[in-house]
Motif scaffolding. Structure first.
Motif, PDB file in Angstrom:
ATOM      1  N   MET A   1       0.849  -1.174   0.000  1.00  0.00           N
ATOM      2  CA  MET A   1       0.000   0.000   0.000  1.00  0.00           C
ATOM      3  C   MET A   1       0.894   1.236   0.000  1.00  0.00           C
ATOM      4  O   MET A   1       1.789   1.355   0.815  1.00  0.00           O
ATOM      5  N   SER A   2       0.623   2.145  -0.913  1.00  0.00           N
ATOM      6  CA  SER A   2       1.454   3.341  -1.022  1.00  0.00           C
ATOM      7  C   SER A   2       1.099   4.347   0.080  1.00  0.00           C
ATOM      8  O   SER A   2       0.068   4.225   0.754  1.00  0.00           O
ATOM      9  N   VAL A   3       1.936   5.338   0.230  1.00  0.00           N
ATOM     10  CA  VAL A   3       1.717   6.373   1.245  1.00  0.00           C
ATOM     11  C   VAL A   3       0.421   7.130   0.964  1.00  0.00           C
ATOM     12  O   VAL A   3      -0.360   7.405   1.881  1.00  0.00           O
ATOM     13  N   ILE A   4       0.179   7.444  -0.305  1.00  0.00           N
ATOM     14  CA  ILE A   4      -1.055   8.156  -0.687  1.00  0.00           C
ATOM     15  C   ILE A   4      -2.281   7.323  -0.312  1.00  0.00           C
ATOM     16  O   ILE A   4      -3.269   7.856   0.201  1.00  0.00           O
ATOM     17  N   GLN A   5      -2.226   6.028  -0.562  1.00  0.00           N
ATOM     18  CA  GLN A   5      -3.339   5.154  -0.226  1.00  0.00           C
ATOM     19  C   GLN A   5      -3.563   5.117   1.284  1.00  0.00           C
ATOM     20  O   GLN A   5      -4.701   5.130   1.747  1.00  0.00           O
ATOM     21  N   LYS A   6      -2.496   5.075   2.057  1.00  0.00           N
ATOM     22  CA  LYS A   6      -2.614   5.053   3.517  1.00  0.00           C
ATOM     23  C   LYS A   6      -3.202   6.353   4.040  1.00  0.00           C
ATOM     24  O   LYS A   6      -4.047   6.344   4.945  1.00  0.00           O
ATOM     25  N   ILE A   7      -2.785   7.480   3.477  1.00  0.00           N
ATOM     26  CA  ILE A   7      -3.329   8.776   3.894  1.00  0.00           C
ATOM     27  C   ILE A   7      -4.817   8.849   3.562  1.00  0.00           C
ATOM     28  O   ILE A   7      -5.636   9.253   4.402  1.00  0.00           O
ATOM     29  N   ALA A   8      -5.173   8.453   2.339  1.00  0.00           N
ATOM     30  CA  ALA A   8      -6.584   8.483   1.930  1.00  0.00           C
ATOM     31  C   ALA A   8      -7.426   7.559   2.800  1.00  0.00           C
ATOM     32  O   ALA A   8      -8.545   7.920   3.199  1.00  0.00           O
ATOM     33  N   LEU A   9      -6.900   6.393   3.129  1.00  0.00           N
ATOM     34  CA  LEU A   9      -7.627   5.462   3.986  1.00  0.00           C
ATOM     35  C   LEU A   9      -7.797   6.041   5.383  1.00  0.00           C
ATOM     36  O   LEU A   9      -8.874   5.954   5.971  1.00  0.00           O
ATOM     37  N   GLY A  10      -6.762   6.664   5.916  1.00  0.00           N
ATOM     38  CA  GLY A  10      -6.848   7.278   7.237  1.00  0.00           C
ATOM     39  C   GLY A  10      -7.881   8.389   7.285  1.00  0.00           C
ATOM     40  O   GLY A  10      -8.680   8.474   8.231  1.00  0.00           O
ATOM     41  N   ILE A  11      -7.886   9.229   6.265  1.00  0.00           N
ATOM     42  CA  ILE A  11      -8.868  10.319   6.208  1.00  0.00           C
ATOM     43  C   ILE A  11     -10.281   9.756   6.063  1.00  0.00           C
ATOM     44  O   ILE A  11     -11.225  10.260   6.685  1.00  0.00           O
ATOM     45  N   THR A  12     -10.448   8.710   5.284  1.00  0.00           N
ATOM     46  CA  THR A  12     -11.752   8.087   5.123  1.00  0.00           C
ATOM     47  C   THR A  12     -12.231   7.480   6.437  1.00  0.00           C
ATOM     48  O   THR A  12     -13.415   7.587   6.781  1.00  0.00           O
ATOM     49  N   ILE A  13     -11.339   6.869   7.186  1.00  0.00           N
ATOM     50  CA  ILE A  13     -11.697   6.297   8.486  1.00  0.00           C
ATOM     51  C   ILE A  13     -12.123   7.395   9.457  1.00  0.00           C
ATOM     52  O   ILE A  13     -13.121   7.255  10.167  1.00  0.00           O
ATOM     53  N   VAL A  14     -11.384   8.498   9.484  1.00  0.00           N
ATOM     54  CA  VAL A  14     -11.766   9.621  10.340  1.00  0.00           C
ATOM     55  C   VAL A  14     -13.148  10.142   9.934  1.00  0.00           C
ATOM     56  O   VAL A  14     -13.992  10.434  10.792  1.00  0.00           O
ATOM     57  N   GLY A  15     -13.397  10.241   8.632  1.00  0.00           N
ATOM     58  CA  GLY A  15     -14.707  10.672   8.152  1.00  0.00           C
ATOM     59  C   GLY A  15     -15.815   9.724   8.586  1.00  0.00           C
ATOM     60  O   GLY A  15     -16.905  10.160   8.968  1.00  0.00           O
ATOM     61  N   ALA A  16     -15.537   8.435   8.565  1.00  0.00           N
ATOM     62  CA  ALA A  16     -16.530   7.452   9.010  1.00  0.00           C
ATOM     63  C   ALA A  16     -16.815   7.603  10.504  1.00  0.00           C
ATOM     64  O   ALA A  16     -17.964   7.487  10.940  1.00  0.00           O
ATOM     65  N   ILE A  17     -15.785   7.882  11.281  1.00  0.00           N
ATOM     66  CA  ILE A  17     -15.975   8.096  12.718  1.00  0.00           C
ATOM     67  C   ILE A  17     -16.816   9.342  12.967  1.00  0.00           C
ATOM     68  O   ILE A  17     -17.709   9.341  13.826  1.00  0.00           O
ATOM     69  N   VAL A  18     -16.558  10.401  12.201  1.00  0.00           N
ATOM     70  CA  VAL A  18     -17.357  11.633  12.333  1.00  0.00           C
ATOM     71  C   VAL A  18     -18.817  11.341  12.011  1.00  0.00           C
ATOM     72  O   VAL A  18     -19.722  11.784  12.732  1.00  0.00           O
ATOM     73  N   TRP A  19     -19.081  10.588  10.952  1.00  0.00           N
ATOM     74  CA  TRP A  19     -20.466  10.245  10.618  1.00  0.00           C
ATOM     75  C   TRP A  19     -21.078   9.357  11.688  1.00  0.00           C
ATOM     76  O   TRP A  19     -22.283   9.435  11.963  1.00  0.00           O
ATOM     77  N   GLY A  20     -20.286   8.503  12.292  1.00  0.00           N
ATOM     78  CA  GLY A  20     -20.779   7.694  13.408  1.00  0.00           C
ATOM     79  C   GLY A  20     -21.196   8.556  14.588  1.00  0.00           C
ATOM     80  O   GLY A  20     -22.228   8.309  15.227  1.00  0.00           O
ATOM     81  N   LEU A  21     -20.408   9.597  14.883  1.00  0.00           N
ATOM     82  CA  LEU A  21     -20.770  10.528  15.952  1.00  0.00           C
ATOM     83  C   LEU A  21     -22.071  11.259  15.630  1.00  0.00           C
ATOM     84  O   LEU A  21     -22.906  11.478  16.519  1.00  0.00           O
ATOM     85  N   VAL A  22     -22.242  11.634  14.360  1.00  0.00           N
ATOM     86  CA  VAL A  22     -23.480  12.307  13.950  1.00  0.00           C
ATOM     87  C   VAL A  22     -24.665  11.352  14.121  1.00  0.00           C
ATOM     88  O   VAL A  22     -25.715  11.733  14.660  1.00  0.00           O
ATOM     89  N   GLY A  23     -24.504  10.114  13.699  1.00  0.00           N
ATOM     90  CA  GLY A  23     -25.609   9.160  13.769  1.00  0.00           C
ATOM     91  C   GLY A  23     -25.970   8.746  15.179  1.00  0.00           C
ATOM     92  O   GLY A  23     -27.150   8.601  15.513  1.00  0.00           O
TER      93      GLY A  23
END
Length: 69
Positions: A1-23
């Motif tokens: 997994m490239s660095v760009i992929q890891k960064i994008a995955l990390g940001i996506t996970i944080v976004g999912a956590i934020v949506w979990g807090l909203v829900g």
């Protein structure tokens, strides 16, 4: 997994956590941190959305590191 992929995955996970807090708690962490409807809030949402699309595209790209026996 490239660095760009890891960064994008990390940001996506944080976004999912934020949506979990909203829900679960009806608490929008991004809006709380950067104020509702501010330029920064919209920018964060756009970045998370683009990272999600990037990760979605990765599902359809063949794995170049897969070694078949």
């Amino acid at each position: 997994m490239s660095v760009i992929q890891k960064i994008a995955l990390g940001i996506t996970i944080v976004g999912a956590i934020v949506w979990g807090l909203v829900g679960i708690f009806d608490f929008n962490l991004v809006a709380w941190m950067f104020q509702d409807a501010s330029f920064l809030t919209r920018t964060v949402y756009i970045i998370v959305g683009l990272c999600g699309l990037f990760n979605l595209a990765l599902l359809f790209i063949p794995n170049r590191h897969h070694i078949e026996d």
